[in-house]
Design an enzyme around this catalytic site. Structure first.
Site, mmCIF file in Angstrom:
data_model
loop_
_atom_site.group_PDB
_atom_site.id
_atom_site.type_symbol
_atom_site.label_atom_id
_atom_site.label_comp_id
_atom_site.label_asym_id
_atom_site.label_seq_id
_atom_site.Cartn_x
_atom_site.Cartn_y
_atom_site.Cartn_z
ATOM 1 N N SER A 39 0.823 -1.219 0.000
ATOM 2 C CA SER A 39 0.000 0.000 0.000
ATOM 3 C C SER A 39 0.851 1.262 0.000
ATOM 4 O O SER A 39 0.326 2.362 0.083
ATOM 5 C CB SER A 39 -0.942 -0.007 1.212
ATOM 6 O OG SER A 39 -0.219 -0.202 2.401
ATOM 7 N N ASN A 42 -1.824 -2.390 13.313
ATOM 8 C CA ASN A 42 -3.274 -2.152 13.316
ATOM 9 C C ASN A 42 -3.642 -0.868 14.052
ATOM 10 O O ASN A 42 -4.453 -0.077 13.570
ATOM 11 C CB ASN A 42 -4.000 -3.356 13.928
ATOM 12 C CG ASN A 42 -3.780 -4.620 13.113
ATOM 13 O OD1 ASN A 42 -3.260 -4.541 12.004
ATOM 14 N ND2 ASN A 42 -4.152 -5.765 13.658
ATOM 15 N N THR A 99 -38.470 28.829 -9.018
ATOM 16 C CA THR A 99 -38.823 27.487 -8.556
ATOM 17 C C THR A 99 -39.152 26.728 -9.832
ATOM 18 O O THR A 99 -39.665 27.322 -10.791
ATOM 19 C CB THR A 99 -40.043 27.466 -7.611
ATOM 20 O OG1 THR A 99 -41.190 27.925 -8.335
ATOM 21 C CG2 THR A 99 -39.850 28.353 -6.390
ATOM 22 N N HIS A 100 -38.820 25.461 -9.877
ATOM 23 C CA HIS A 100 -38.987 24.640 -11.095
ATOM 24 C C HIS A 100 -38.244 25.262 -12.287
ATOM 25 O O HIS A 100 -38.633 25.035 -13.430
ATOM 26 C CB HIS A 100 -40.462 24.456 -11.470
ATOM 27 C CG HIS A 100 -41.339 24.104 -10.317
ATOM 28 N ND1 HIS A 100 -41.627 22.803 -9.965
ATOM 29 C CD2 HIS A 100 -41.985 24.884 -9.404
ATOM 30 C CE1 HIS A 100 -42.412 22.789 -8.902
ATOM 31 N NE2 HIS A 100 -42.643 24.044 -8.537
ATOM 32 N N SER A 110 -13.245 26.524 -27.418
ATOM 33 C CA SER A 110 -13.481 25.283 -28.148
ATOM 34 C C SER A 110 -12.431 25.182 -29.247
ATOM 35 O O SER A 110 -11.977 26.194 -29.781
ATOM 36 C CB SER A 110 -14.880 25.322 -28.753
ATOM 37 O OG SER A 110 -14.932 24.498 -29.892
ATOM 38 N N LYS A 122 -16.942 30.141 -28.722
ATOM 39 C CA LYS A 122 -17.250 29.489 -27.448
ATOM 40 C C LYS A 122 -16.401 29.960 -26.273
ATOM 41 O O LYS A 122 -15.217 30.208 -26.414
ATOM 42 C CB LYS A 122 -17.063 27.963 -27.588
ATOM 43 C CG LYS A 122 -18.138 27.270 -28.394
ATOM 44 C CD LYS A 122 -19.529 27.373 -27.802
ATOM 45 C CE LYS A 122 -19.788 26.359 -26.729
ATOM 46 N NZ LYS A 122 -19.709 24.980 -27.146
ATOM 47 N N ASN A 181 -16.314 28.306 -22.564
ATOM 48 C CA ASN A 181 -16.949 27.226 -21.815
ATOM 49 C C ASN A 181 -16.626 27.269 -20.323
ATOM 50 O O ASN A 181 -15.481 27.489 -19.944
ATOM 51 C CB ASN A 181 -16.502 25.879 -22.377
ATOM 52 C CG ASN A 181 -16.948 25.700 -23.815
ATOM 53 O OD1 ASN A 181 -17.977 26.221 -24.222
ATOM 54 N ND2 ASN A 181 -16.158 24.975 -24.590
ATOM 55 N N TYR A 222 -9.319 -6.071 13.046
ATOM 56 C CA TYR A 222 -8.734 -5.622 11.774
ATOM 57 C C TYR A 222 -8.899 -6.691 10.690
ATOM 58 O O TYR A 222 -8.781 -7.889 10.930
ATOM 59 C CB TYR A 222 -7.235 -5.322 11.958
ATOM 60 C CG TYR A 222 -6.574 -4.902 10.651
ATOM 61 C CD1 TYR A 222 -6.672 -3.598 10.187
ATOM 62 C CD2 TYR A 222 -5.890 -5.835 9.866
ATOM 63 C CE1 TYR A 222 -6.098 -3.217 8.978
ATOM 64 C CE2 TYR A 222 -5.308 -5.459 8.659
ATOM 65 C CZ TYR A 222 -5.423 -4.150 8.224
ATOM 66 O OH TYR A 222 -4.868 -3.783 7.026
ATOM 67 N N GLN A 242 -7.482 -1.744 4.394
ATOM 68 C CA GLN A 242 -6.441 -0.989 3.691
ATOM 69 C C GLN A 242 -7.057 -0.167 2.546
ATOM 70 O O GLN A 242 -6.487 0.829 2.113
ATOM 71 C CB GLN A 242 -5.396 -1.973 3.150
ATOM 72 C CG GLN A 242 -4.266 -1.335 2.408
ATOM 73 C CD GLN A 242 -3.105 -2.297 2.200
ATOM 74 O OE1 GLN A 242 -2.362 -2.609 3.125
ATOM 75 N NE2 GLN A 242 -2.952 -2.799 0.992
ATOM 76 N N LYS A 280 -8.009 3.981 2.440
ATOM 77 C CA LYS A 280 -7.177 5.156 2.124
ATOM 78 C C LYS A 280 -7.442 5.737 0.753
ATOM 79 O O LYS A 280 -7.644 6.950 0.611
ATOM 80 C CB LYS A 280 -5.712 4.806 2.296
ATOM 81 C CG LYS A 280 -5.340 4.747 3.750
ATOM 82 C CD LYS A 280 -4.019 4.091 3.980
ATOM 83 C CE LYS A 280 -4.084 3.255 5.234
ATOM 84 N NZ LYS A 280 -4.926 2.054 5.106
#
Ligand code: ARG
Length: 479
Positions: free
Chosen positions: A24, A111, A156-157, A278, A284, A286, A318, A323, A326
């Protein structure tokens, strides 16, 4: 084949393919500082409890500090074939100071060591995330302060609903982020307890002092049960969850920025430094940063699911499955930091097109509720006023006009409660300025929100900002 430090029992060396699979260090190597801190505290405790002598303690401490300095300077590279960061540092220590180095692991196991390291590591990461979020909240307050009278449509919506201000809208996000900081603080508090001394799972027969190591590391107290000490990963899951929620907020904000910077809205324009072009369409501009934040939210939500799924079937204590904690939590932490780095200056530098915001608020019958409220204030029950206003909106649509421009005789055809005053009551400025209920968009309300937010932010970040020697979480052992 690889020669492992625990090679006592086996008659054979481990196949190198298994070693590669098991290793690891490629991802836990980043915890070297916290592993060394934990070891320094452990060594000091072993010495104070007469488990190792002064000479060994001095050799270990000096050796560990040297390793830290050498990793920092680049003089010592992590060995990619080592099993993990814990084994690497212990082996290096033994190389440097012989038998003393071999005594460090007395009454300790990887551990409890790994469970400690991840807490110490994430505790620092949380601090960093909180300070970035705090900067973001401050930027939002600053923008809001300048825009308490910048009228825009509230939706709203995604349909124009009622007028608000840009400042009011910014302060909504500030509240979400304050809750995120609060959650992170809470997670840090629960995380800040020490598993060290839980050993493999069942403690030790040595007379260790777990309270001392906890205090040396700036942790609140030792974890109460040794089995829980080595097998708990709640704090990783809580943090991943806090991050996922915060990313969800940043993603909603990003979505709005994407909409607002479209030609259809044109409420804002991102600074050229925070937008991309672009390769084929010359016109463009973006909003890639915000799109990536929206996209990366998915992986942070995935990290929570990874951790929960990894843990849900594990018997105590454990298991090697753990492991896997992480990569998931590091990914979440890295991702949110990576997102906040460009997001904050992007907000600071964007241009607001206030006229466009106002124009959008002036159309679409955004003041219809206020028209109904006008009748209510003249004594009509709200439901009747609502119906009449609906009729007026329909009439405006027929005549291709707005409530502001509809002639008074049209109003009076519905009810003679209407008089000239209606135009003032439904003017955009009145609609916003009169919405003075606590939390509302009226300028003085938003100013109050900004004040509350700045105070709350100070309160939430007090611990993080006190970097002095009294800071509770500052380790007492020095690197
Ligand atoms: N690299 C391991 C992990 O991250 C360290 C703990 C190993 N413990 C053990 N009993 N094999 O979980």
């Amino acid at each position: 084949m690889a020669q492992m430090m625990w090679a006592g029992r086996s008659s054979k060396e481990v196949d190198s393919k298994v070693n590669d699979f098991n290793s690891s260090i490629s991802f836990d190597g980043r915890m070297y500082k916290h592993d060394i801190l934990g070891s320094l505290a452990h060594a000091q405790m072993l010495y104070e409890r007469n488990i190792i002598n002064a000479e060994d303690h001095a050799a270990i401490s000096q050796g560990l500090r040297g390793i830290y300095a050498d990793i920092e300077s680049g003089a010592l590279q992590l060995d990619p074939t080592a099993e993990d960061i814990h084994m690497f540092i212990e082996a290096e220590l033994t190389k440097r100071c012989g038998d003393a180095g071999k005594r460090l692991h007395t009454s300790r196991s990887r551990n409890d060591q790994v469970a400690l390291d991840i807490r110490l590591y994430l505790r620092d990461e949380i601090k960093e995330i909180i300070s970035m979020l705090s900067e973001l909240v401050t930027v939002l307050c600053d923008i809001a302060e300048k825009n308490t009278e910048t009228i825009m449509p509230g939706y709203t919506h995604l349909q124009r609903a009622q007028p608000i201000t840009f400042g009011h809208h910014m302060m909504a996000y500030a509240q979400m982020l304050l809750r995120d900081i609060d959650r992170l603080n809470d997670t840090a508090r629960r995380m800040n307890v020490s598993p060290l001394g839980s050993c493999a799972l069942a403690g030790t027969t040595y007379e260790i002092d777990r309270h001392l190591t906890a205090a040396l590391l700036g942790m609140e107290e030792p974890m109460v049960n040794s089995l829980d000490g080595v097998s708990d990963r709640d704090s990783c899951i809580e943090l991943a969850n806090d991050i996922a929620i915060c990313m969800m907020h940043l993603s909603r904000f990003s979505e709005e920025i994407i909409l607002w910077s479209s030609w259809e809205f044109k409420f804002i324009e991102l600074d050229d430094a925070y937008a991309t072009g672009s390769s084929i369409m010359p016109q463009k501009k973006n909003p890639d940063v915000t799109e990536l934040i929206r996209g990366k939210t998915g992986r942070c939500i995935g990290d929570v699911v990874t951790l929960l799924t990894m843990m849900k079937g594990l018997p105590l204590a454990y298991n090697k499955d753990m492991q896997e904690d992480k990569e998931a939590i590091f990914d979440a932490v890295d991702t949110i930091k990576m997102c906040l780095i460009p997001f904050i200056p992007m907000l600071k530098t964007m241009t607001l097109y206030k006229d466009n915001m106002r124009k959008a608020a002036a159309k679409g019958f955004i003041n219809a509720t206020d028209c109904a409220d006008y009748l209510v204030k003249k004594g009509m029950p709200f439901r009747d006023a609502y119906k009449i206003t609906g009729g007026l909106v329909a009439r405006c649509t027929e005549l291709n006009t707005t409530l502001e421009e509809l002639p008074l005789e049209e109003y009076r055809k519905q009810t003679d409660l209407f008089d000239e005053g209606v135009y003032n009551a439904i003017s955009l400025d009145t609609c916003v300025l009169k919405r003075g209920s606590f939390g509302g968009p009226a300028p003085e309300c938003v100013e109050a929100q900004i004040k509350i937010t700045r105070n709350k932010l100070d309160e939430l970040c007090r611990d993080i900002k006190t970097e002095d020697d009294n800071s509770k979480i500052r380790p007492k052992v020095v690197l």
